[in-house]
Scaffold this motif. Structure first.
Motif, PDB file in Angstrom:
ATOM      1  N   SER A  90       0.607  -1.200  -0.219  1.00  0.00           N
ATOM      2  CA  SER A  90      -0.008  -0.156  -0.082  1.00  0.00           C
ATOM      3  C   SER A  90       0.942   1.321  -0.045  1.00  0.00           C
ATOM      4  CB  SER A  90      -0.946  -0.019   1.079  1.00  0.00           C
ATOM      5  OG  SER A  90      -0.246  -0.013   2.423  1.00  0.00           O
ATOM      6  N   ASN A  91       2.046   1.338   0.480  1.00  0.00           N
ATOM      7  CA  ASN A  91       2.978   2.272   0.505  1.00  0.00           C
ATOM      8  C   ASN A  91       3.404   2.404  -0.996  1.00  0.00           C
ATOM      9  OD1 ASN A  91       2.877   2.910   3.080  1.00  0.00           O
ATOM     10  ND2 ASN A  91       4.806   1.693   3.494  1.00  0.00           N
ATOM     11  N   GLU A  92       3.662   1.444  -1.849  1.00  0.00           N
ATOM     12  CA  GLU A  92       3.797   1.410  -3.356  1.00  0.00           C
ATOM     13  C   GLU A  92       2.798   2.147  -3.989  1.00  0.00           C
ATOM     14  OE1 GLU A  92       5.413  -2.109  -4.594  1.00  0.00           O
ATOM     15  OE2 GLU A  92       7.095  -2.094  -3.221  1.00  0.00           O
ATOM     16  N   ASN A  93       1.580   1.549  -3.686  1.00  0.00           N
ATOM     17  CA  ASN A  93       0.372   1.954  -4.511  1.00  0.00           C
ATOM     18  C   ASN A  93      -0.751   1.977  -3.556  1.00  0.00           C
ATOM     19  OD1 ASN A  93      -2.054   2.087  -6.001  1.00  0.00           O
ATOM     20  ND2 ASN A  93      -0.761   1.093  -7.831  1.00  0.00           N
ATOM     21  N   PRO A  94      -1.670   2.804  -3.298  1.00  0.00           N
ATOM     22  CA  PRO A  94      -2.521   2.925  -2.049  1.00  0.00           C
ATOM     23  C   PRO A  94      -3.756   2.197  -2.572  1.00  0.00           C
ATOM     24  CG  PRO A  94      -2.570   5.005  -3.290  1.00  0.00           C
ATOM     25  CD  PRO A  94      -1.299   4.109  -3.670  1.00  0.00           C
ATOM     26  N   LEU A  95      -3.768   1.451  -3.819  1.00  0.00           N
ATOM     27  CA  LEU A  95      -4.930   0.533  -4.198  1.00  0.00           C
ATOM     28  C   LEU A  95      -4.187  -0.730  -4.606  1.00  0.00           C
ATOM     29  CD1 LEU A  95      -6.912   2.733  -7.044  1.00  0.00           C
ATOM     30  CD2 LEU A  95      -7.301   2.190  -4.423  1.00  0.00           C
ATOM     31  N   VAL A  96      -4.245  -1.705  -3.606  1.00  0.00           N
ATOM     32  CA  VAL A  96      -3.479  -2.888  -3.635  1.00  0.00           C
ATOM     33  C   VAL A  96      -4.511  -3.841  -4.366  1.00  0.00           C
ATOM     34  CG1 VAL A  96      -2.426  -4.854  -2.312  1.00  0.00           C
ATOM     35  CG2 VAL A  96      -2.419  -2.647  -1.246  1.00  0.00           C
ATOM     36  N   ILE A  97      -3.916  -4.545  -5.490  1.00  0.00           N
ATOM     37  CA  ILE A  97      -4.726  -5.147  -6.238  1.00  0.00           C
ATOM     38  C   ILE A  97      -4.007  -6.459  -6.505  1.00  0.00           C
ATOM     39  CG2 ILE A  97      -5.526  -5.587  -8.802  1.00  0.00           C
ATOM     40  CD1 ILE A  97      -5.419  -2.245  -8.909  1.00  0.00           C
TER      41      ILE A  97
ATOM     42  N   ASN B  58      -4.335 -10.280  -8.648  1.00  0.00           N
ATOM     43  CA  ASN B  58      -5.294 -11.010  -9.454  1.00  0.00           C
ATOM     44  C   ASN B  58      -6.661 -10.150 -10.086  1.00  0.00           C
ATOM     45  OD1 ASN B  58      -3.191 -12.636  -9.343  1.00  0.00           O
ATOM     46  ND2 ASN B  58      -4.126 -14.288  -8.080  1.00  0.00           N
ATOM     47  N   ASP B  59      -6.636  -9.045 -10.102  1.00  0.00           N
ATOM     48  CA  ASP B  59      -7.853  -8.301 -10.621  1.00  0.00           C
ATOM     49  C   ASP B  59      -8.792  -7.976  -9.525  1.00  0.00           C
ATOM     50  OD1 ASP B  59      -6.505  -8.249 -13.195  1.00  0.00           O
ATOM     51  OD2 ASP B  59      -7.949  -9.994 -13.786  1.00  0.00           O
ATOM     52  N   MET B  60      -8.327  -8.249  -8.218  1.00  0.00           N
ATOM     53  CA  MET B  60      -9.259  -8.007  -7.107  1.00  0.00           C
ATOM     54  C   MET B  60      -8.587  -6.698  -6.471  1.00  0.00           C
ATOM     55  SD  MET B  60      -9.986 -11.969  -5.867  1.00  0.00           S
ATOM     56  CE  MET B  60      -8.023 -12.631  -6.261  1.00  0.00           C
ATOM     57  N   LEU B  61      -9.280  -5.554  -5.947  1.00  0.00           N
ATOM     58  CA  LEU B  61      -8.770  -4.664  -5.397  1.00  0.00           C
ATOM     59  C   LEU B  61      -9.266  -5.204  -3.773  1.00  0.00           C
ATOM     60  CD1 LEU B  61      -9.324  -0.914  -6.063  1.00  0.00           C
ATOM     61  CD2 LEU B  61      -8.858  -1.813  -3.720  1.00  0.00           C
ATOM     62  N   ILE B  62      -8.157  -5.481  -3.200  1.00  0.00           N
ATOM     63  CA  ILE B  62      -8.236  -6.042  -1.460  1.00  0.00           C
ATOM     64  C   ILE B  62      -7.970  -4.792  -0.699  1.00  0.00           C
ATOM     65  CG2 ILE B  62      -7.538  -8.336  -2.523  1.00  0.00           C
ATOM     66  CD1 ILE B  62      -4.772  -7.889  -1.011  1.00  0.00           C
ATOM     67  N   ASP B  63      -7.301  -3.818  -0.771  1.00  0.00           N
ATOM     68  CA  ASP B  63      -7.112  -2.720  -0.041  1.00  0.00           C
ATOM     69  C   ASP B  63      -7.059  -1.333  -0.784  1.00  0.00           C
ATOM     70  OD1 ASP B  63      -6.334  -2.574   3.151  1.00  0.00           O
ATOM     71  OD2 ASP B  63      -5.239  -1.065   2.056  1.00  0.00           O
ATOM     72  N   GLY B  64      -7.742  -0.731  -0.291  1.00  0.00           N
ATOM     73  CA  GLY B  64      -7.580   0.961  -0.523  1.00  0.00           C
ATOM     74  C   GLY B  64      -7.703   1.836   0.695  1.00  0.00           C
ATOM     75  N   ARG B  65      -7.198   1.270   1.845  1.00  0.00           N
ATOM     76  CA  ARG B  65      -7.267   2.368   2.974  1.00  0.00           C
ATOM     77  C   ARG B  65      -6.315   3.477   2.996  1.00  0.00           C
ATOM     78  NH1 ARG B  65      -6.192  -1.410   7.520  1.00  0.00           N
ATOM     79  NH2 ARG B  65      -5.121  -2.434   6.027  1.00  0.00           N
ATOM     80  N   LYS B  66      -5.400   3.336   2.224  1.00  0.00           N
ATOM     81  CA  LYS B  66      -4.550   4.605   2.116  1.00  0.00           C
ATOM     82  C   LYS B  66      -4.700   5.200   0.876  1.00  0.00           C
ATOM     83  CE  LYS B  66      -0.572   2.473   4.677  1.00  0.00           C
ATOM     84  NZ  LYS B  66       0.788   2.116   4.792  1.00  0.00           N
ATOM     85  N   ALA B  67      -5.787   5.328   0.273  1.00  0.00           N
ATOM     86  CA  ALA B  67      -6.019   6.180  -0.810  1.00  0.00           C
ATOM     87  C   ALA B  67      -6.647   7.498  -0.571  1.00  0.00           C
ATOM     88  CB  ALA B  67      -7.121   5.233  -1.554  1.00  0.00           C
ATOM     89  N   SER B  68      -6.525   8.591  -1.232  1.00  0.00           N
ATOM     90  CA  SER B  68      -7.002   9.871  -0.764  1.00  0.00           C
ATOM     91  C   SER B  68      -7.742  10.461  -2.107  1.00  0.00           C
ATOM     92  CB  SER B  68      -6.092  10.475   0.128  1.00  0.00           C
ATOM     93  OG  SER B  68      -5.013  10.741  -0.945  1.00  0.00           O
ATOM     94  N   GLY B  69      -8.248  11.436  -1.764  1.00  0.00           N
ATOM     95  CA  GLY B  69      -8.974  12.418  -2.797  1.00  0.00           C
ATOM     96  C   GLY B  69      -9.912  11.377  -3.641  1.00  0.00           C
ATOM     97  N   GLU B  70     -10.034  11.785  -4.790  1.00  0.00           N
ATOM     98  CA  GLU B  70     -11.210  11.255  -5.659  1.00  0.00           C
ATOM     99  C   GLU B  70     -10.588   9.993  -6.383  1.00  0.00           C
ATOM    100  OE1 GLU B  70     -14.357  12.811  -8.421  1.00  0.00           O
ATOM    101  OE2 GLU B  70     -12.995  12.207  -9.937  1.00  0.00           O
ATOM    102  N   VAL B  71     -10.965   8.839  -6.156  1.00  0.00           N
ATOM    103  CA  VAL B  71     -10.053   7.670  -6.418  1.00  0.00           C
ATOM    104  C   VAL B  71     -10.898   7.081  -7.776  1.00  0.00           C
ATOM    105  CG1 VAL B  71      -9.840   5.198  -5.806  1.00  0.00           C
ATOM    106  CG2 VAL B  71      -9.927   7.020  -4.200  1.00  0.00           C
ATOM    107  N   VAL B  72      -9.864   6.666  -8.631  1.00  0.00           N
ATOM    108  CA  VAL B  72     -10.586   6.158  -9.808  1.00  0.00           C
ATOM    109  C   VAL B  72     -10.084   4.729  -9.897  1.00  0.00           C
ATOM    110  CG1 VAL B  72     -10.384   6.131 -12.513  1.00  0.00           C
ATOM    111  CG2 VAL B  72     -10.434   8.352 -11.266  1.00  0.00           C
ATOM    112  N   VAL B  73     -10.729   3.872  -9.768  1.00  0.00           N
ATOM    113  CA  VAL B  73     -10.335   2.222  -9.971  1.00  0.00           C
ATOM    114  C   VAL B  73      -9.912   1.866 -11.417  1.00  0.00           C
ATOM    115  CG1 VAL B  73     -11.404  -0.162  -9.425  1.00  0.00           C
ATOM    116  CG2 VAL B  73     -11.976   1.741  -7.888  1.00  0.00           C
ATOM    117  N   PRO B  74      -8.853   1.270 -11.434  1.00  0.00           N
ATOM    118  CA  PRO B  74      -8.189   0.866 -12.624  1.00  0.00           C
ATOM    119  C   PRO B  74      -9.318   0.005 -13.533  1.00  0.00           C
ATOM    120  CG  PRO B  74      -6.509   0.601 -11.004  1.00  0.00           C
ATOM    121  CD  PRO B  74      -8.074   0.758 -10.285  1.00  0.00           C
ATOM    122  N   ASP B  75      -9.317   0.063 -14.775  1.00  0.00           N
ATOM    123  CA  ASP B  75     -10.133  -0.914 -15.493  1.00  0.00           C
ATOM    124  C   ASP B  75      -9.679  -2.384 -15.434  1.00  0.00           C
ATOM    125  OD1 ASP B  75     -11.452   1.309 -16.699  1.00  0.00           O
ATOM    126  OD2 ASP B  75      -9.772   1.605 -18.345  1.00  0.00           O
ATOM    127  N   SER B  76      -8.387  -2.661 -14.898  1.00  0.00           N
ATOM    128  CA  SER B  76      -8.266  -4.261 -14.832  1.00  0.00           C
ATOM    129  C   SER B  76      -8.997  -4.765 -13.617  1.00  0.00           C
ATOM    130  CB  SER B  76      -6.694  -4.396 -14.545  1.00  0.00           C
ATOM    131  OG  SER B  76      -6.454  -3.531 -13.060  1.00  0.00           O
TER     132      SER B  76
END
Length: 277
Positions: free
Chosen positions: A184-191, A193-211
Motif C-alpha cells: 500500500s505504500n507503493e500503491n494505495p490501491l492494492v490489487i 489478480n484483478d481483485m482490489l483488496i485494500d484501499g485504506r491509504k487512498a485519498s481524494g477522488e479515487v479512480v479504480v483501474p479498468d483491470s
C-alpha cells in the motif's frame, strides 16, 4: 471415549526413553476432536502412518508443542487443530492434504516456516491469524481461495507469493502484515489478480483501474480521506462493507454498468450522501 479409531489399553511412562507410551488395541485412524487439547507439557508428537484425519481442536492449547510429524496418510486437518500452539516453530503439511481449514494454526505465534503442498485448494478463515513470527509464505498454484483474516496480524510476514489461481481473497486476509503495508505504500490501491483488496491509504477522488473486476469486502473501510470514487464497467462485484465508515466522502460515486452483484448497503454505508451515477 474412542477418539483415535481404537481404544487405549495402557498409558505408561517409559523411564528409559523418558516419555509416556500409549498402547492401543488396534490401528489408529484418526486423532479425535480435543484429543490432546490443553496438554500444556506436550513438546513433540509423531502421528503414525495410517491416520487419515486430525479432527477439530485436536492439539489446541498445547502451548509447549515444538514439533509435530504429520504422515502422508493424513488427508484432512480439522478446524482449529493447532489453535494457540504457541511454541510450534515449523510444520510440513503432506501432499495428501487438500484444505487448510478454519483456524488451523491460529495463534501459533512461534511459527516461522510452513510448507503448503500443491494439493491444497483453500486456505480457510483465520487459518494463520496471529502467527506473529511467520516471515514468508508461498501459496501453491492449486489454491483458489484465501479466507477471511487468513493471515491477519501476522506482523512479521513480509513476503507472500500469490499465484494466478487465487480468485477469492476474504476480508482482512492480510491486514496488519508488513507485506500489505509495503504494497500500500507503493500503491494505495492494492490489487491482486484483478481483485482490489485494500484501499485504506487512498485519498481524494479515487479512480479504480479498468483491470479490476472485484472490490473485496472492507477494501476501503474507515477511509476518511476519500472524497469520490469512479468504478469502471469491468468491476462485476463490490463486496460487503467495502466503503463502510468513509465519512469524508463528499463527491461523486460512479457505479459502472458492468456490476452484477454488490452489497445492498454499498451506497448507504458512505456517509456524506454523494451524488450517485
Amino acid at each position: 471415549t474412542n477418539v483415535f479409531g481404537a481404544n487405549i489399553i495402557s498409558n505408561k511412562y517409559d523411564t528409559e526413553k523418558g516419555h509416556w507410551v500409549i498402547t492401543f488395541d488396534g490401528d489408529i485412524t484418526s486423532i479425535g476432536s480435543l484429543a490432546f487439547s490443553d496438554c500444556s507439557s506436550l513438546t513433540s508428537i509423531t502421528i503414525p502412518n495410517g491416520v487419515t484425519e486430525i479432527e477439530e481442536f485436536a492439539f489446541s492449547g498445547c502451548s509447549s508443542l515444538i514439533s509435530i510429524t504429520i504422515p502422508a496418510s493424513v488427508t484432512k486437518i480439522g478446524y482449529y487443530a493447532f489453535y494457540y500452539c504457541s511454541s510450534l516453530a515449523s510444520v510440513t503439511i503432506p501432499d495428501s492434504v487438500t484444505e487448510i481449514g478454519v483456524g488451523t494454526f491460529y495463534g501459533c505465534s512461534s511459527l516461522t516456516s510452513i510448507t503448503i503442498p500443491d494439493g491444497v485448494t483453500e486456505i480457510g478463515t483465520v487459518a494463520f491469524r496471529e502467527c506473529y513470527s511467520l516471515t514468508s509464505i508461498a501459496i501453491p498454484n492449486s489454491v483458489t481461495e484465501i479466507g477471511n483474516e487468513a493471515f491477519y496480524k501476522c506482523g512479521s510476514l513480509i513476503s507472500i507469493t500469490i499465484p494466478d489461481s487465487v480468485t477469492e481473497v476474504g476480508e482482512n486476509a492480510f491486514w496488519e502484515t508488513k507485506w500489505l503495508e509495503n504494497q500500500s505504500n507503493e500503491n494505495p490501491l492494492v490489487i491482486v489478480n484483478d481483485m482490489l483488496i485494500d484501499g485504506r491509504k487512498a485519498s481524494g477522488e479515487v479512480v479504480v483501474p479498468d483491470s479490476v473486476r472485484k472490490i473485496e469486502d472492507k477494501a476501503f473501510v474507515s477511509n476518511k480521506n476519500i472524497t469520490g470514487i469512479v468504478i469502471p464497467s469491468n468491476v462485476k462485484e463490490i463486496g460487503f462493507n467495502a466503503f463502510y465508515g468513509c465519512t469524508g466522502f463528499d463527491g461523486t460515486l460512479t457505479l459502472g454498468n458492468g456490476l452484477v452483484t454488490y452489497a445492498t448497503q454499498v451506497t448507504n454505508e458512505i456517509e456524506g450522501y454523494p451524488n450517485i451515477y
